[in-house]
Design a protein around this motif. Structure first.
Motif, PDB file in Angstrom:
ATOM      1  N   ASP A  32       0.920  -1.121  -0.028  1.00 50.52           N
ATOM      2  CA  ASP A  32      -0.074  -0.077   0.051  1.00 50.52           C
ATOM      3  C   ASP A  32       0.822   1.234  -0.138  1.00 50.52           C
ATOM      4  O   ASP A  32       0.675   2.180  -0.667  1.00 50.52           O
ATOM      5  CB  ASP A  32      -0.775  -0.083   1.071  1.00 50.52           C
ATOM      6  N   TYR A  33       1.988   1.439   0.858  1.00 51.46           N
ATOM      7  CA  TYR A  33       2.841   2.413   0.739  1.00 51.46           C
ATOM      8  C   TYR A  33       3.383   2.806  -0.380  1.00 51.46           C
ATOM      9  O   TYR A  33       3.618   3.720  -0.866  1.00 51.46           O
ATOM     10  CB  TYR A  33       3.888   2.232   1.863  1.00 51.46           C
ATOM     11  N   ILE A  34       3.992   1.487  -1.126  1.00 52.26           N
ATOM     12  CA  ILE A  34       4.605   1.617  -2.342  1.00 52.26           C
ATOM     13  C   ILE A  34       3.535   2.266  -3.401  1.00 52.26           C
ATOM     14  O   ILE A  34       3.905   3.079  -4.054  1.00 52.26           O
ATOM     15  CB  ILE A  34       4.964   0.099  -2.688  1.00 52.26           C
ATOM     16  N   SER A  35       2.275   1.695  -3.379  1.00 47.62           N
ATOM     17  CA  SER A  35       1.403   2.187  -4.373  1.00 47.62           C
ATOM     18  C   SER A  35       0.997   3.783  -4.065  1.00 47.62           C
ATOM     19  O   SER A  35       0.976   4.472  -4.972  1.00 47.62           O
ATOM     20  CB  SER A  35      -0.157   1.313  -4.088  1.00 47.62           C
ATOM     21  N   PHE A  36       0.863   4.071  -3.021  1.00 50.08           N
ATOM     22  CA  PHE A  36       0.625   5.410  -2.726  1.00 50.08           C
ATOM     23  C   PHE A  36       1.741   6.393  -2.830  1.00 50.08           C
ATOM     24  O   PHE A  36       1.672   7.596  -3.434  1.00 50.08           O
ATOM     25  CB  PHE A  36       0.113   5.695  -1.038  1.00 50.08           C
ATOM     26  N   THR A  44      -2.945  10.588   1.162  1.00 54.48           N
ATOM     27  CA  THR A  44      -3.466   9.191   1.545  1.00 54.48           C
ATOM     28  C   THR A  44      -2.450   8.877   2.716  1.00 54.48           C
ATOM     29  O   THR A  44      -2.659   8.331   3.827  1.00 54.48           O
ATOM     30  CB  THR A  44      -3.553   8.035   0.838  1.00 54.48           C
ATOM     31  N   VAL A  45      -1.028   9.178   2.345  1.00 49.29           N
ATOM     32  CA  VAL A  45       0.131   8.601   3.416  1.00 49.29           C
ATOM     33  C   VAL A  45      -0.047   9.633   4.654  1.00 49.29           C
ATOM     34  O   VAL A  45       0.394   9.372   5.788  1.00 49.29           O
ATOM     35  CB  VAL A  45       1.590   8.712   2.586  1.00 49.29           C
ATOM     36  N   SER A  46      -0.160  10.870   4.089  1.00 45.95           N
ATOM     37  CA  SER A  46      -0.521  11.944   5.450  1.00 45.95           C
ATOM     38  C   SER A  46      -1.566  11.435   6.534  1.00 45.95           C
ATOM     39  O   SER A  46      -1.504  11.807   7.709  1.00 45.95           O
ATOM     40  CB  SER A  46      -0.774  13.296   4.714  1.00 45.95           C
ATOM     41  N   GLY A  65       6.032  15.107   6.019  1.00 42.99           N
ATOM     42  CA  GLY A  65       6.723  16.520   5.583  1.00 42.99           C
ATOM     43  C   GLY A  65       6.312  16.542   4.140  1.00 42.99           C
ATOM     44  O   GLY A  65       5.054  16.689   3.666  1.00 42.99           O
ATOM     45  N   HIS A  66       7.432  16.433   3.382  1.00 44.71           N
ATOM     46  CA  HIS A  66       7.218  16.603   1.784  1.00 44.71           C
ATOM     47  C   HIS A  66       7.077  15.336   0.976  1.00 44.71           C
ATOM     48  O   HIS A  66       7.262  15.329  -0.161  1.00 44.71           O
ATOM     49  CB  HIS A  66       8.471  17.337   1.164  1.00 44.71           C
ATOM     50  N   ARG A  79      11.658  -1.145   1.144  1.00 44.57           N
ATOM     51  CA  ARG A  79      12.326  -0.010   1.768  1.00 44.57           C
ATOM     52  C   ARG A  79      11.511   1.127   1.818  1.00 44.57           C
ATOM     53  O   ARG A  79      11.237   1.786   0.611  1.00 44.57           O
ATOM     54  CB  ARG A  79      13.685   0.157   1.699  1.00 44.57           C
ATOM     55  N   ILE A  80      10.630   1.672   2.637  1.00 42.54           N
ATOM     56  CA  ILE A  80       9.967   2.849   2.749  1.00 42.54           C
ATOM     57  C   ILE A  80      10.445   3.790   3.599  1.00 42.54           C
ATOM     58  O   ILE A  80      10.822   3.476   4.644  1.00 42.54           O
ATOM     59  CB  ILE A  80       8.459   2.630   3.321  1.00 42.54           C
ATOM     60  N   VAL A  81      10.603   5.007   2.911  1.00 36.84           N
ATOM     61  CA  VAL A  81      11.116   6.224   3.591  1.00 36.84           C
ATOM     62  C   VAL A  81      10.271   7.265   3.773  1.00 36.84           C
ATOM     63  O   VAL A  81       9.734   7.877   2.489  1.00 36.84           O
ATOM     64  CB  VAL A  81      12.415   6.580   2.987  1.00 36.84           C
ATOM     65  N   LEU A  82       9.782   7.707   4.919  1.00 34.00           N
ATOM     66  CA  LEU A  82       8.857   8.844   5.064  1.00 34.00           C
ATOM     67  C   LEU A  82       9.522   9.852   5.570  1.00 34.00           C
ATOM     68  O   LEU A  82       9.981   9.794   6.419  1.00 34.00           O
ATOM     69  CB  LEU A  82       7.579   8.477   6.005  1.00 34.00           C
TER      70      LEU A  82
END
Length: 145
Positions: A32-36, A44-46, A65-66, A79-82
């Motif tokens: 889901d993170y990858i898709s968003f 959506t991530v926010s 953030g950005h 690997r998800i980086v927020l």
């Protein structure tokens, strides 16, 4: 970026402060993170970050953030980086939260104090106190349910 001697202690403070939020963020599937992220649905991530943070922090204290990155390959786990911002009263911390299959990490990019002290150790102590003041007490969360 030149790392300051006090950066590691501030990263540890932030990592400890958000560990419960990270647990909530991990409830969302990596796909889901990858898709968003790939589709640039950062609102959506926010919303996901806001929902996870509201359980532990006062409103507006922790937010996206950005954007973020999704690093995906055929040979490695995702690997998800927020890109996150932690904003307890009097200080803003800009940092990256890195979510991997078996670990999470915090990399602090910049810390801005409204009224910085000349002594970095005093600023680090202020950061820890400000974060603690912005936390929602577990008894308050239980009472609201």
């Amino acid at each position: 970026m030149n790392r300051q001697p006090h950066s590691a202690s501030r990263e540890a403070i932030v990592a400890e402060a958000i560990k419960d939020v990270v647990g909530e963020l991990r409830l969302v599937d990596a796909a889901d993170y990858i898709s968003f992220i790939r589709l640039e649905h950062f609102s959506t991530v926010s919303d996901i970050v806001d929902s996870a943070a509201e359980l532990f922090f006062a409103p507006g204290t922790l937010k996206l953030g950005h954007g973020g990155e999704a690093e995906v390959s055929w040979s490695d786990p995702p690997r998800i980086v927020l890109d996150l911002e932690l904003r307890p009263e009097g200080v803003t911390v800009y940092f990256a939260l890195i979510l991997e299959d078996e670990r999470a990490a915090v990399v602090v990019n910049y810390v801005s104090f409204d009224r910085p002290d000349p002594d970095p150790l005093c600023n680090t102590a202020y950061l820890a106190d400000a974060i603690e003041r912005s936390r929602i007490r577990k008894t308050a969360v239980a009472a609201s349910r």
